[in-house]
Write a protein that holds these residues in place. Structure first.
Motif, short mmCIF file in Angstrom:
data_model
loop_
_atom_site.label_atom_id
_atom_site.label_comp_id
_atom_site.label_asym_id
_atom_site.label_seq_id
_atom_site.Cartn_x
_atom_site.Cartn_y
_atom_site.Cartn_z
N LYS A 62 0.84 -1.20 0.00
CA LYS A 62 0.00 0.00 0.00
C LYS A 62 0.87 1.25 0.00
N ASN A 354 1.55 -4.27 4.76
CA ASN A 354 0.32 -3.61 4.34
C ASN A 354 0.17 -2.24 4.97
N ALA A 355 1.26 -1.74 5.54
CA ALA A 355 1.23 -0.39 6.10
C ALA A 355 1.02 0.63 4.98
N ILE A 356 0.26 1.67 5.27
CA ILE A 356 0.03 2.73 4.29
C ILE A 356 1.25 3.65 4.25
N LYS A 393 1.63 -0.87 11.66
CA LYS A 393 0.92 0.13 10.88
C LYS A 393 1.75 1.40 10.83
N LEU A 396 -2.36 6.73 8.80
CA LEU A 396 -3.80 6.49 8.79
C LEU A 396 -4.37 6.65 7.38
N SER A 397 -3.71 7.49 6.59
CA SER A 397 -4.19 7.73 5.23
C SER A 397 -3.04 8.14 4.34
N ARG A 422 -6.51 7.60 0.76
CA ARG A 422 -6.73 6.16 0.85
C ARG A 422 -6.45 5.74 2.28
N THR A 423 -7.47 5.25 2.98
CA THR A 423 -7.30 4.71 4.31
C THR A 423 -7.20 3.20 4.20
N GLU A 424 -7.15 2.52 5.32
CA GLU A 424 -7.05 1.07 5.27
C GLU A 424 -8.24 0.45 4.55
N ARG A 425 -9.40 1.09 4.67
CA ARG A 425 -10.60 0.50 4.07
C ARG A 425 -11.18 1.32 2.92
N SER A 447 -12.72 -3.75 -4.21
CA SER A 447 -11.31 -3.41 -4.41
C SER A 447 -11.05 -2.78 -5.77
#
Length: 481
Positions: A62, A354-356, A393, A396-397, A422-425, A447
């Protein structure tokens, strides 16, 4: 970072190989490469050397660019500042005209006693027109620079364009195009770049020079016109290529500002899609093989244990998703980019994160990994700790922006800006602060960003939170340095 510094101290005390305390850095940057790669799970595109690099480091799933266009993205990445801070949001702008005192990543390494060299495209070039020149380089950043040029530039007249070029446009660098000019890898621009990089790795070996190096190798592909030796086209027979089908329902809820259509892609046929996909895939596999040569050279020269390797693309690339192609919009495939970091001073059993991450964070991270103080004015944040702990993590975005290109096929449409997080969800996007539309996509269920939930009452609470987060991120990213 502590693990890195501790290792280097032991490394010096033991007298192993040489007494340089500073690790080397090999930055490999590619152009317009999305995550349609086997290392990211794609079932057709073959990238065995990137898979090898991933096994030796951490792949970031990500990682997001701050502006999906070459100049703005590369400038942000190499200065550690957001596009609204550098002033660079258009193709032919240079950051020195807006923030002349800003220091680039290679510039800092140069000031710290490193040999810094550029081979190929690191800062912006118009491709293919400026291949073989300095392009829009930043000369103060380098001790030496090299501008390869190969048959893909020399035989540009063999290019096939998807549609007609603009009047008097000799190069057509912004249009979907490809070329099949044959030749060996070493005759193509990027193959020539590799050969020069291999020479430099040997000539500037720290054991001989007693000086660490920061070597930046910038490959031009898979930027259009897609090009590769014929053997890479053979990897992808047209009849076996799966391509993204058009979904007319998908575009019904997309704001016009987000539709960065080109005239020549609006009526693309399935046969043309296969040609485009084949050439794009061939270009990617070509570059993957070149990257393998660099990695092999590190091993042959015993540089692997002292060199941090970073692989990254300047942004993603749409291949027909939402009926769109290339970049300059804010969908996932355009702003998400491949990123892999391998550091010999970090060892763990987890090779994916998968950390942003934002690419503006690369600048402080690379400094952190090499033990160099991070300037306090940078907007990026170091994620060096994730190399040791990939499950952690980070942000946050992730914030991205662009200017709308809807006017290319809609004369009179206003030139407005779009910002997206883009946040996690979720992905939340506003065009002209929402005046030209907004988008909300739930990645937990969608997705591919097909269903715009901006008017769905079930997501009203989330929309309010995301709107506040977006506006906070924009404000922070516009602070003057």
């Amino acid at each position: 970072m502590m693990k890195t510094i501790q290792f280097l101290s032991l490394f010096v005390i033991s007298g192993f190989a040489f007494s340089i305390e500073k690790p080397n850095v090999l930055l490999i940057m590619v152009d317009d490469m999305n995550t349609m790669l086997s290392t990211y799970g794609h079932k057709q595109v073959k990238t065995p050397n990137l898979e090898k690099l991933k096994k030796e480091g951490v792949q970031f799933n990500k990682a997001y660019v701050q502006y999906p266009q070459c100049t703005a993205s590369r400038t942000s990445m190499l200065t550690g500042l957001y596009p609204d801070q550098t002033g660079v949001t258009q193709l032919r702008q240079h950051f020195r005209n807006f923030v002349p005192e800003a220091k680039t990543l290679p510039q800092i390494f140069k000031e710290k006693g490193y040999y810094t060299a550029r081979v190929g495209k690191i800062f912006h070039y118009d491709v293919p027109r400026e291949v073989g020149t300095d392009g829009m380089d930043d000369s103060i950043s380098w001790v030496e620079k090299f501008n390869p040029i190969g048959i893909d530039k020399i035989r540009h007249d063999k290019t096939t364009w998807l549609g007609p070029r603009k009047p008097n446009d000799k190069w057509g660098g912004g249009a979907i195009s490809w070329m099949r000019v044959g030749g060996s890898s070493d005759e193509h621009t990027d193959g020539i770049a590799t050969q020069k990089a291999l020479e430099l790795l040997k000539a500037k070996h720290s054991e001989q020079t007693e000086q660490p190096f920061f070597l930046a190798v910038g490959y031009f592909r898979p930027h259009v016109p897609f090009a590769a030796p014929e053997k890479f086209f053979d990897l992808y027979p047209r009849e076996k290529i799966d391509f993204i089908q058009s979904n007319s329902r998908d575009r019904e809820d997309i704001p016009i500002a987000a539709l960065s259509d080109d005239h020549h892609t609006l009526n693309i046929t399935d046969s043309q899609r296969k040609d485009v996909y084949q050439a794009y895939y061939a270009s990617i596999s070509f570059i993957d093989e070149e990257i393998g040569k660099l990695l092999n050279q590190l091993e042959l020269l015993n540089l692997k244990e002292t060199t941090i390797v970073i692989f990254v693309s300047d942004h993603g690339f749409l291949m027909g998703q939402h009926g769109l192609w290339q970049k300059k919009n804010l969908f996932e495939e355009s702003v998400r980019t491949p990123l892999i970091i391998s550091s010999p001073f970090h060892d763990n059993d987890v090779n994916e994160s998968n950390a942003i991450i934002e690419l503006v964070d690369l600048f402080p991270t690379i400094l952190d990994l090499t033990g160099i103080d991070v300037p306090n004015y940078l907007s990026g944040k170091s994620f060096a700790s994730i190399i040791d702990h990939p499950v952690e993590k980070f942000r946050l975005s992730a914030l991205s922006q662009t200017d709308s290109k809807a006017g290319k096929t809609r004369p009179g449409f206003p030139k407005v800006k779009g910002y997206s997080i883009r946040t996690e969800r979720f992905r939340y996007t506003e065009w002209d602060q929402g005046n030209q539309g907004a988008e909300l996509y739930d990645h937990a269920n969608d997705s591919e960003e097909i269903d715009n939930l901006i008017f769905n009452p079930d997501y009203e609470r989330e929309k309010i939170k995301l709107k506040a987060e977006l506006h906070k991120r924009i404000k922070d990213a516009q602070q003057k340095i």
